[in-house]
Every structure is written in C-alpha cells, then in structure tokens.
Enzyme design. Structure first.
Site, mmCIF file in Angstrom:
data_model
loop_
_atom_site.group_PDB
_atom_site.id
_atom_site.type_symbol
_atom_site.label_atom_id
_atom_site.label_comp_id
_atom_site.label_asym_id
_atom_site.label_seq_id
_atom_site.Cartn_x
_atom_site.Cartn_y
_atom_site.Cartn_z
ATOM 1 N N ARG A 228 -16.127 -18.473 -33.442
ATOM 2 C CA ARG A 228 -17.265 -19.258 -32.976
ATOM 3 C C ARG A 228 -17.381 -20.503 -33.840
ATOM 4 N NH1 ARG A 228 -17.098 -17.421 -28.772
ATOM 5 N NH2 ARG A 228 -18.623 -16.210 -27.612
ATOM 6 N N HIS A 276 -12.584 -24.775 -26.342
ATOM 7 C CA HIS A 276 -13.070 -23.390 -26.166
ATOM 8 C C HIS A 276 -12.371 -22.725 -24.968
ATOM 9 C CE1 HIS A 276 -16.666 -20.535 -27.015
ATOM 10 N NE2 HIS A 276 -15.640 -19.854 -26.513
#
Ligand code: NDP
Ligand code: OXD
Length: 313
Positions: A228, A276
């Site tokens: 993350r 991502h």
C-alpha cells in the site's frame, strides 16, 4: 438474497453480470440505489463509497473486492459483521508475476538495456546470478509467501518478515523489530507486501533504507512496494534515490492515488512506476470466490479470509 455492490471507477456491469450468472436467484443493487436497506444480506465493496454500510441493519458479511481491507477497517461505525478479503489463485498469480517481473527488471538492468537500445548502443555487461541476490519479503502472508516461493524457484535467496513468529519450510523467517533489522542487513532487494495498518504506516522510510545491505550486486539496495502507498514515505524515497542510499525502486502504490503529475517520483532514475496494477481483481475469478463464500456462509460453514479487526488485516 439481496447484494449491495460498490466499486467506484470499476467496470460495474462486469461485476453485476458475473454475480447474476453465478447467483441467478440473487438481486444485485448498486450502492446509490439500494431500496429497502433492511433487505440487504451481503455487501461487496471497493474503495470510494462505503459510508452506506453502517446503515444496513441485517447485513451478514462485507466482502472486500480485493485483498486489502484498510478502506473498510478505517470506516467509522462499520456494522459488526465479518469482513472478508479476497484470497484466490488468480490474484495470487498476478501478484507473483509483478514481483518476479520487477525483481528481474532490477537484477537484469532492464531500464539500462532499454536506454542502450534507444541509442543503438551495443554495450555488453554481464549480470550477476540470481543466487547472488538476497531478497527480503516484508509480509509473508498469502501473497508474500507465494511470491517468495516463485523467487526461490528462480534461485534467489529469500527471507521473510511478518508480525508473528512463523516456521516456513525452506524460508528464513523473522518477526518483530529486532527480526526486521536482522533481515534488512542481509537484504539486497526488499519487496513489500504488507497491509496498511496503524503499525505498518510509514515503515518504508529513510531509517529503514539505511539498514539495507550495501554490498549487493547492484551497488546498493532496491525496494519494491506493491503493498500500500501509505507504507512508504515518498519524500524519503526521493532523498534515498538522489543520495544513492537506494539504487532503485519499483512502486505500484502511492501515498496519494493517482500519483500527482508533479510528483518527483515520476522522473527519478531507476525507479519503475506502475498505476496500482500489480494484481487487479478480475471480475469473474473474484465473484466466483465470493459466491463460494456466500454459499458457505448460507450453509453454516466457516468463510475463509475473515479479517481480524483487532490487527487490521
Ligand atoms: P495477508 O494478510 O495474507 O498477509 C499479510 C502479511 O503481512 C502477513 O505475513 C502479516 O504477518 C504481515 N504483517 C501485517 N502486519 C504486520 C506488522 N505490523 N509487522 C510485520 N508484519 C505484518 O495479506 P495478503 O498477502 O493477501 O495481501 C497483502 C497486501 O497486499 C494487501 O493487504 C494489500 O494491501 C496488498 N495488495 C496489493 C495489490 C496491488 O495490486 N498492488 C493487490 C493485492 C493486494 P503475519 O504472517 O504474522 O500475520
Ligand atoms: C488489493 C488491491 O488489495 O488490488 O487487492 O490493491
């Protein structure tokens, strides 16, 4: 059965179509048109609009559409029902591909090769062998362990670090703050597959980078973060690359997504940026896994991948 669905920015028809196919008797309702809230049995959610979850009085479970759940655990007043994350072969395979690809990109100097090609420059320089690299895996859960195994199969020397003490056959494992320092000192390429929790936030910072091995085949350590964005301190990554504390990085996740156009990360040398996409949840594979879990729950059998709210993942 009534299912609420929210996944801002995703291909909603693909998700509803798969749900309808796999659970023909269920009715899928989008979060902006839920009808009678007391009728909703299950919620399937990704980041964006999750505030409505607290208003569902008869909810039986909340499914994250990905492996990460911080967008749910950080939601205030979430109903006290199981939060279930994605665990599945498709997602795991995708993440393994990303990790192996990026370790190899640094190991085999792929960015340099592309630069040479652009200049029609025939400049042979041999690369080190896989066994010359020590890879440290931050997070040896479902994804970290699978990626570690793939890297081992290519000959890399891999260690892993987790929150709890864990015996894993053929893998040197570490845990806790002391264990982390011990692993970092023997790590040339650090891969992060940690979840975002209050404990892991900002863990990828300058202090940590300085603890990595400096005597590896790349002339300095490399980090790869697909966990993350909030794990990393981006200003520290910029400093570390500019000052040679890090020899390179691959970043798939960012403090702010999309990564702002004016972020200095875009232009740093030997830094590979992806938006991502390390392991994107595929609608068919993911709904299939979730439907299996719903049927399990309806039959009174335990679901797999229930989040421990106490630790946040
Ligand atoms: P798991 O829950 O299976 O594994 C998490 C690992 O992190 C475990 O080894 C756990 O330790 C470790 N961990 C958690 N907190 C700490 C801590 N405070 N200190 C040390 N270790 C810690 O998760 P997955 O492997 O399924 O997924 C990992 C993450 O990958 C997700 O949470 C998500 O954020 C990210 N992800 C990113 C994607 C992308 O496209 N970029 C796609 C999919 C996932 P322990 O073993 O002791 O429990
Ligand atoms: C996930 C992700 O958590 O795609 O699954 O980031």
């Amino acid at each position: 059965m009534k299912i609420a669905l929210t996944a801002k920015g995703w291909d909603i028809p693909a998700w509803t179509e798969n749900l309808n196919k796999l659970l023909p008797d269920a009715e899928v309702r989008l979060s902006d048109d839920l009808g009678d809230l007391s009728e909703i049995d299950y919620a399937l959610a990704w980041k964006g609009d999750t505030a409505f979850l607290k208003d569902l009085p008869n909810l039986k479970a909340i499914f994250s559409l990905g492996a990460g759940v911080e967008f749910l655990t950080q939601e205030p007043n979430l109903p006290n029902v199981p939060i279930v994350r994605v665990i599945g072969d498709d997602l795991t395979a995708r993440m393994c591909e990303y990790v192996v690809l990026n370790v190899l990109m640094h190991h085999r100097h792929s960015l340099r090769s592309l630069g040479l090609q652009a200049n029609r420059d025939w400049n042979q320089r041999p690369d080190a062998a896989a066994e010359d690299f020590r890879v440290g895996m931050l997070g040896i859960g479902v994804l970290g362990l699978a990626a570690a195994r793939k890297l081992q199969s290519l000959g890399y020397r891999v260690s892993g670090w987790g929150r709890s003490s864990k015996q894993v056959e053929g893998l040197a494992t570490y845990h806790g703050a002391e264990g982390l320092d011990e692993m970092l000192a023997k790590t040339d390429i650090l891969v992060s597959l940690l979840p975002h929790t209050p404990q892991t936030e900002g863990i990828l910072n300058l202090d940590l980078f300085k603890k990595l091995a400096k005597d590896g085949p790349l002339g300095g350590p490399v980090i790869i973060n697909a966990g993350r964005g909030k794990l990393q301190v981006e200003a520290d990554i910029v400093t570390a690359i500019r000052e040679g504390i890090l020899a390179g990085a691959s970043l798939d996740v960012f403090e702010q997504e999309p990564l702002p156009e004016d972020s200095p990360l875009w232009d740093l040398p030997n830094v590979i940026i992806t938006p991502h996409i390390a392991a994107v949840s595929a609608p068919y594979a993911t709904t299939k896994g979730i439907v299996e879990q719903i049927l399990r729950n309806e039959a009174g059998d335990p679901m797999v991948g229930i989040v421990d709210r106490g630790v946040g993942y």
